[in-house]
Design an enzyme around this catalytic site. Structure first.
Site, PDB file in Angstrom:
ATOM      1  N   ASP A  11       0.851  -1.196   0.000  1.00  0.00           N
ATOM      2  CA  ASP A  11       0.000   0.000   0.000  1.00  0.00           C
ATOM      3  C   ASP A  11       0.890   1.250   0.000  1.00  0.00           C
ATOM      4  O   ASP A  11       1.671   1.466   0.933  1.00  0.00           O
ATOM      5  CB  ASP A  11      -0.857  -0.062   1.269  1.00  0.00           C
ATOM      6  CG  ASP A  11      -1.777   1.128   1.431  1.00  0.00           C
ATOM      7  OD1 ASP A  11      -1.713   2.072   0.626  1.00  0.00           O
ATOM      8  OD2 ASP A  11      -2.556   1.100   2.403  1.00  0.00           O
ATOM      9  N   ILE A  12       0.757   2.082  -1.009  1.00  0.00           N
ATOM     10  CA  ILE A  12       1.640   3.247  -1.151  1.00  0.00           C
ATOM     11  C   ILE A  12       1.425   4.269  -0.021  1.00  0.00           C
ATOM     12  O   ILE A  12       2.331   5.056   0.275  1.00  0.00           O
ATOM     13  CB  ILE A  12       1.468   3.890  -2.549  1.00  0.00           C
ATOM     14  CG1 ILE A  12       2.708   4.724  -2.909  1.00  0.00           C
ATOM     15  CG2 ILE A  12       0.183   4.710  -2.644  1.00  0.00           C
ATOM     16  CD1 ILE A  12       2.800   5.102  -4.379  1.00  0.00           C
ATOM     17  N   GLY A  33      -9.727   3.537  -6.013  1.00  0.00           N
ATOM     18  CA  GLY A  33      -8.382   2.979  -6.170  1.00  0.00           C
ATOM     19  C   GLY A  33      -7.348   3.640  -5.279  1.00  0.00           C
ATOM     20  O   GLY A  33      -7.619   3.984  -4.121  1.00  0.00           O
ATOM     21  N   VAL A  34      -6.173   3.858  -5.839  1.00  0.00           N
ATOM     22  CA  VAL A  34      -5.078   4.431  -5.054  1.00  0.00           C
ATOM     23  C   VAL A  34      -5.404   5.886  -4.654  1.00  0.00           C
ATOM     24  O   VAL A  34      -5.029   6.345  -3.567  1.00  0.00           O
ATOM     25  CB  VAL A  34      -3.733   4.280  -5.803  1.00  0.00           C
ATOM     26  CG1 VAL A  34      -3.648   5.122  -7.039  1.00  0.00           C
ATOM     27  CG2 VAL A  34      -2.564   4.560  -4.877  1.00  0.00           C
ATOM     28  N   ASP A  35      -6.114   6.585  -5.513  1.00  0.00           N
ATOM     29  CA  ASP A  35      -6.520   7.977  -5.244  1.00  0.00           C
ATOM     30  C   ASP A  35      -7.381   8.032  -3.973  1.00  0.00           C
ATOM     31  O   ASP A  35      -7.132   8.843  -3.050  1.00  0.00           O
ATOM     32  CB  ASP A  35      -7.302   8.484  -6.473  1.00  0.00           C
ATOM     33  CG  ASP A  35      -7.512   9.985  -6.502  1.00  0.00           C
ATOM     34  OD1 ASP A  35      -6.937  10.691  -5.662  1.00  0.00           O
ATOM     35  OD2 ASP A  35      -8.261  10.444  -7.394  1.00  0.00           O
ATOM     36  N   THR A 123      -3.226   1.465 -14.513  1.00  0.00           N
ATOM     37  CA  THR A 123      -3.456   0.011 -14.688  1.00  0.00           C
ATOM     38  C   THR A 123      -4.661  -0.509 -13.895  1.00  0.00           C
ATOM     39  O   THR A 123      -4.890  -1.715 -13.856  1.00  0.00           O
ATOM     40  CB  THR A 123      -2.206  -0.815 -14.299  1.00  0.00           C
ATOM     41  OG1 THR A 123      -1.987  -0.697 -12.888  1.00  0.00           O
ATOM     42  CG2 THR A 123      -0.981  -0.366 -15.054  1.00  0.00           C
ATOM     43  N   TYR A 126      -8.455   2.693 -15.310  1.00  0.00           N
ATOM     44  CA  TYR A 126      -8.134   3.271 -16.623  1.00  0.00           C
ATOM     45  C   TYR A 126      -7.679   2.209 -17.636  1.00  0.00           C
ATOM     46  O   TYR A 126      -7.440   2.523 -18.820  1.00  0.00           O
ATOM     47  CB  TYR A 126      -7.097   4.393 -16.489  1.00  0.00           C
ATOM     48  CG  TYR A 126      -7.679   5.719 -15.997  1.00  0.00           C
ATOM     49  CD1 TYR A 126      -9.026   5.863 -15.708  1.00  0.00           C
ATOM     50  CD2 TYR A 126      -6.864   6.842 -15.834  1.00  0.00           C
ATOM     51  CE1 TYR A 126      -9.555   7.072 -15.255  1.00  0.00           C
ATOM     52  CE2 TYR A 126      -7.383   8.061 -15.389  1.00  0.00           C
ATOM     53  CZ  TYR A 126      -8.737   8.164 -15.108  1.00  0.00           C
ATOM     54  OH  TYR A 126      -9.247   9.373 -14.675  1.00  0.00           O
TER      55      TYR A 126
HETATM   56  N1  AR6 Z   1      -1.336   1.473  -2.990  1.00  0.00           N
HETATM   57  C1  AR6 Z   1      -0.703   1.204  -4.165  1.00  0.00           C
HETATM   58  N2  AR6 Z   1      -1.342   0.864  -5.299  1.00  0.00           N
HETATM   59  C2  AR6 Z   1      -2.695   0.772  -5.258  1.00  0.00           C
HETATM   60  C3  AR6 Z   1      -3.437   1.037  -4.084  1.00  0.00           C
HETATM   61  C4  AR6 Z   1      -2.709   1.403  -2.909  1.00  0.00           C
HETATM   62  N3  AR6 Z   1      -3.314   1.688  -1.747  1.00  0.00           N
HETATM   63  N4  AR6 Z   1      -4.761   0.868  -4.380  1.00  0.00           N
HETATM   64  C5  AR6 Z   1      -4.832   0.499  -5.679  1.00  0.00           C
HETATM   65  N5  AR6 Z   1      -3.595   0.424  -6.214  1.00  0.00           N
HETATM   66  P1  AR6 Z   1      -6.326   2.969 -10.037  1.00  0.00           P
HETATM   67  P2  AR6 Z   1      -5.923   4.393 -12.589  1.00  0.00           P
HETATM   68  C6  AR6 Z   1      -3.173   0.086  -7.592  1.00  0.00           C
HETATM   69  O1  AR6 Z   1      -7.635   2.423 -10.493  1.00  0.00           O
HETATM   70  O2  AR6 Z   1      -6.079   3.126 -13.366  1.00  0.00           O
HETATM   71  C7  AR6 Z   1      -9.341   6.680  -9.500  1.00  0.00           C
HETATM   72  O3  AR6 Z   1     -10.709   6.613  -9.228  1.00  0.00           O
HETATM   73  C8  AR6 Z   1      -4.095  -0.758  -8.436  1.00  0.00           C
HETATM   74  O4  AR6 Z   1      -3.895  -2.148  -8.176  1.00  0.00           O
HETATM   75  O5  AR6 Z   1      -6.201   3.454  -8.650  1.00  0.00           O
HETATM   76  O6  AR6 Z   1      -4.791   5.317 -12.933  1.00  0.00           O
HETATM   77  C9  AR6 Z   1      -8.881   8.082  -9.879  1.00  0.00           C
HETATM   78  O7  AR6 Z   1      -9.625   9.084  -9.221  1.00  0.00           O
HETATM   79  C10 AR6 Z   1      -3.647  -0.391  -9.837  1.00  0.00           C
HETATM   80  O8  AR6 Z   1      -2.600  -1.267 -10.265  1.00  0.00           O
HETATM   81  O9  AR6 Z   1      -5.825   4.189 -10.997  1.00  0.00           O
HETATM   82  C11 AR6 Z   1      -9.100   8.111 -11.360  1.00  0.00           C
HETATM   83  O10 AR6 Z   1     -10.427   8.463 -11.676  1.00  0.00           O
HETATM   84  C12 AR6 Z   1      -3.068   1.008  -9.710  1.00  0.00           C
HETATM   85  O11 AR6 Z   1      -3.057   1.304  -8.305  1.00  0.00           O
HETATM   86  C13 AR6 Z   1      -8.842   6.693 -11.791  1.00  0.00           C
HETATM   87  O12 AR6 Z   1      -9.082   5.875 -10.647  1.00  0.00           O
HETATM   88  C14 AR6 Z   1      -3.856   2.089 -10.418  1.00  0.00           C
HETATM   89  O13 AR6 Z   1      -5.250   1.831 -10.295  1.00  0.00           O
HETATM   90  C15 AR6 Z   1      -7.409   6.480 -12.209  1.00  0.00           C
HETATM   91  O14 AR6 Z   1      -7.283   5.184 -12.726  1.00  0.00           O
END
Ligand code: AR6
Length: 174
Positions: A11-12, A33-35, A123, A126
């Protein structure tokens, strides 16, 4: 492996770097997600900074990056970048993903950041194909580190097993 590169599974929001990067959207108002994880763990101060940036410049375009406080997180800053939604023109999306990494690193240098951690931008929801996204991430960071000596460590933080094993394979070769 290049001694400045590091791979972590997890977890970042737990990472103690000068900056962690957020895979945000152009609104900068948070999401899933991560956001979502970063805004939840970091608290209101991050959103307040994001709103101030929106008021100043109207959000963040795809491939660009902005910087805020990290609020309650162990990092000092959060760099919010916006990766591309993977649809339509493949070459254009690949360039935009590379821009998200390089513009985050440029902003880091401008703020004297020495250690920075990236999630696997685009990933998740998106839908950028993970193998290609990993290649672009590693190649873009490597190229940047060749041109710039001020960043001391770049950590790739992989949340899922597929990304972790892709990065493990790629980084063995560097
Ligand atoms: N720590 C590290 N990586 C993570 C975590 C975490 N806590 N949680 C998820 N991931 P995504 P995107 C990984 O969907 O595709 C949001 O709603 C996850 O496994 O978070 O760039 C934003 O507001 C994946 O590999 O981001 C945007 O609307 C990676 O983070 C949209 O999603 C990216 O997944 C951005 O989409």
């Amino acid at each position: 492996m290049n001694s400045k590169l590091k791979l972590v599974k997890g977890d970042i929001t737990k990472i103690e770097a000068d900056a962690i990067v957020n895979a945000a959207n152009s609104s900068l108002l948070g999401g899933g997600g991560v956001d979502g994880a970063i805004h939840r763990a970091g608290g209101q101060a991050i959103l307040d900074d994001c709103i101030a940036i929106r008021n100043r410049q109207g959000g963040c375009k795809t491939g660009e990056a902005v910087i805020t406080t990290a609020g309650k997180l162990p990092a000092k800053y959060v760099i919010h970048t916006v990766g591309p939604v993977y649809n339509g023109n493949k070459a254009e999306k690949e360039q935009l993903l590379a821009n998200a990494y390089s513009n985050s690193l440029k902003l880091a240098v401008e703020h004297d950041i020495k250690t920075i951690a990236f999630p696997n931008i685009s990933t998740g929801v998106y839908h950028f194909p993970k193998p290609r996204a990993a290649q672009i991430a590693v190649a873009t960071v490597q190229d940047f580190l060749k041109q710039n000596n001020s960043i001391m460590q770049v950590t790739f933080v992989c949340f899922d097993d597929e990304n972790y094993s892709l990065y493990a394979d790629l980084l063995q070769l560097t």
